[in-house]
Design a protein around this motif. Structure first.
Motif, mmCIF file in Angstrom:
data_model
loop_
_atom_site.group_PDB
_atom_site.id
_atom_site.type_symbol
_atom_site.label_atom_id
_atom_site.label_comp_id
_atom_site.label_asym_id
_atom_site.label_seq_id
_atom_site.Cartn_x
_atom_site.Cartn_y
_atom_site.Cartn_z
ATOM 1 N N THR A 76 -37.742 -6.185 -48.379
ATOM 2 C CA THR A 76 -38.347 -7.383 -47.798
ATOM 3 C C THR A 76 -39.608 -7.782 -48.545
ATOM 4 N N GLN A 77 -40.373 -6.793 -49.031
ATOM 5 C CA GLN A 77 -41.531 -7.122 -49.858
ATOM 6 C C GLN A 77 -41.096 -7.916 -51.089
ATOM 7 N N LEU A 78 -40.004 -7.470 -51.728
ATOM 8 C CA LEU A 78 -39.472 -8.197 -52.878
ATOM 9 C C LEU A 78 -39.005 -9.588 -52.463
ATOM 10 N N GLN A 133 -44.725 -13.891 -60.221
ATOM 11 C CA GLN A 133 -43.563 -13.700 -61.094
ATOM 12 C C GLN A 133 -43.581 -12.314 -61.716
ATOM 13 N N ALA A 134 -44.748 -11.879 -62.162
ATOM 14 C CA ALA A 134 -44.856 -10.546 -62.757
ATOM 15 C C ALA A 134 -44.556 -9.463 -61.734
ATOM 16 N N ARG A 135 -45.050 -9.645 -60.512
ATOM 17 C CA ARG A 135 -44.784 -8.659 -59.460
ATOM 18 C C ARG A 135 -43.296 -8.600 -59.127
ATOM 19 N N LEU A 159 -38.053 -5.856 -59.360
ATOM 20 C CA LEU A 159 -36.627 -5.940 -59.673
ATOM 21 C C LEU A 159 -36.185 -4.822 -60.609
ATOM 22 N N SER A 160 -37.077 -4.361 -61.473
ATOM 23 C CA SER A 160 -36.717 -3.328 -62.447
ATOM 24 C C SER A 160 -36.358 -2.003 -61.797
ATOM 25 N N SER A 161 -36.731 -1.818 -60.532
ATOM 26 C CA SER A 161 -36.433 -0.556 -59.854
ATOM 27 C C SER A 161 -35.147 -0.615 -59.035
ATOM 28 N N TYR A 162 -34.453 -1.772 -59.063
ATOM 29 C CA TYR A 162 -33.225 -1.946 -58.290
ATOM 30 C C TYR A 162 -32.009 -1.957 -59.211
ATOM 31 N N PRO A 163 -30.813 -1.763 -58.646
ATOM 32 C CA PRO A 163 -29.595 -1.851 -59.462
ATOM 33 C C PRO A 163 -29.479 -3.207 -60.150
ATOM 34 N N GLU A 185 -29.166 -9.565 -61.108
ATOM 35 C CA GLU A 185 -28.191 -10.595 -61.461
ATOM 36 C C GLU A 185 -28.042 -11.629 -60.349
ATOM 37 N N THR A 186 -28.050 -11.172 -59.100
ATOM 38 C CA THR A 186 -27.962 -12.096 -57.973
ATOM 39 C C THR A 186 -29.182 -13.012 -57.936
ATOM 40 N N TYR A 187 -30.352 -12.446 -58.159
ATOM 41 C CA TYR A 187 -31.587 -13.228 -58.170
ATOM 42 C C TYR A 187 -31.529 -14.307 -59.252
#
Length: 352
Positions: free
Chosen positions: A106-108, A153-155, A160-164, A169-171
């Motif tokens: 949810t933070q993402l 954007q940087a955050r 995102l780099s820590s997720y599959p 790709e969905t984002y």
């Protein structure tokens, strides 16, 4: 008897909208859940903390840019309600040990929604919602908006780099479709300009390419019946895609999101865009040549009265379906939120 009484209370225009929403949902769905109201307070506090976490980095960057030791930053947006509802849904669906995962996602989601909204504001040169606690001129406010979006954007990219890969790709898929829809705005404005002179070709193009546009690739989200809804494709591309993608990202990260809940959110958001924003902005949009479902109906219908009725009927169709799907998903908060949208609309501003 109690549901009839609740329906009567919901129709009382003098009652607060929040109260009407609670009784309206009970009247429609037969659900009155005191626990969901307590849950809302918990969820709101969690989302507020997430926003504060994101804004802390923005405040630090602005302070450095303008030479202050500390600044306060705020940004006015209405886009975060689905994130609130999703977190509330997951709080009820998941065991306590899994809540941290839901909160991280949810933070993402919160930051991605804010980032997207800020990008739109920058593209439209609209900076008034970017607020700080020191005096700024127009160019300074623009720079503050740029800093805020860059930080977010940087955050988002870091998270995102820590997720599959499927989550990222969905984002990216959602961002591409949303931006492609914005590119169509020039064409839709041309159709509207011509339609205002009763150009029959332009009217038919609005009907075929805006009101009843076909998907090149049908989203997995919708049922065959839902795919026939007026304005579905254009409004899905305009606002629905963002929340469809958001909830798919939750699912791709391993969190249990039912399709009924996902449909309830997307249908409610499309309904809200039409019933609240587009209705309220009708006169401005008509003057500015902005094609929306509301201005389209006033171009396509034979009379203003017919157009007003169509706007109400189409809006209620989306909201009714959203309420029904929320009930299937056992998400009382989403059902109440949808009813709030219904009772918060102001069709009296429309010509009849």
């Amino acid at each position: 008897m109690f549901r009839r009484t609740a329906g009567w209370l919901a129709r009382r225009e003098r009652a607060p909208t929040s109260v009407r929403a609670v009784f309206g949902y009970y009247a429609n769905a037969g659900v009155f859940d005191y626990g969901s109201l307590r849950l809302k307070r918990r969820v709101d506090a969690s989302i507020d903390e997430m926003v504060s976490n994101a804004f802390a980095d923005i405040e630090e960057a602005i302070a450095e840019e303008f030479g202050y030791g500390y600044v306060s930053f705020s940004y006015d947006t209405k886009l975060l309600l689905p994130a609130n509802l999703t977190l509330g849904y997951l709080y009820r669906e998941l065991p306590a040990a899994k809540h941290a995962t839901a909160e991280q996602m949810t933070q993402l989601a919160v930051e991605a929604l804010l980032d997207g909204d800020m990008r739109d504001a920058l593209n439209d040169s609209e900076y008034e919602d970017f607020e700080v606690d020191f005096d700024v001129g127009e160019r300074d406010r623009e720079r503050i908006a740029e800093i805020a979006q860059e930080v977010l954007q940087a955050r988002v990219e870091e998270q995102l780099s820590s997720y599959p890969d499927a989550v990222k790709e969905t984002y990216e898929w959602a961002v591409d479709i949303s931006e492609a829809h914005q590119d169509q705005d020039v064409q839709f404005r041309e159709y509207m300009q011509r339609a205002q002179t009763e150009d029959e070709d332009a009217l038919e193009r609005i009907r075929a390419e805006y009101k009843f546009a076909d998907f090149e690739e049908q989203p997995a989200l919708f049922t065959e019946d839902e795919l026939s809804l007026p304005y579905l494709k254009t409004q899905y591309d305009r606002v629905g895609i963002i929340y469809d993608a958001m909830l798919t990202m939750y699912r791709d990260s391993g969190l249990p999101i039912e399709w009924s809940f996902q449909r309830s959110i997307v249908l409610a958001i499309i309904g809200a865009q039409l019933w609240l924003d587009d209705v309220d902005d009708y006169h401005d949009d008509m003057g500015d040549g902005q094609l929306t479902p509301v201005t389209a109906e006033y171009l396509l219908a034979d009379t203003e009265g017919e157009a007003r009725k169509n706007v109400i009927d189409i809006s209620y169709e989306y909201l009714d379906r959203a309420t029904a799907e929320a009930t299937v998903a056992d998400s009382t908060l989403t059902g109440i939120a949808t009813e709030y949208i219904r009772y918060d609309g102001s069709p009296s501003v429309l010509p009849d």
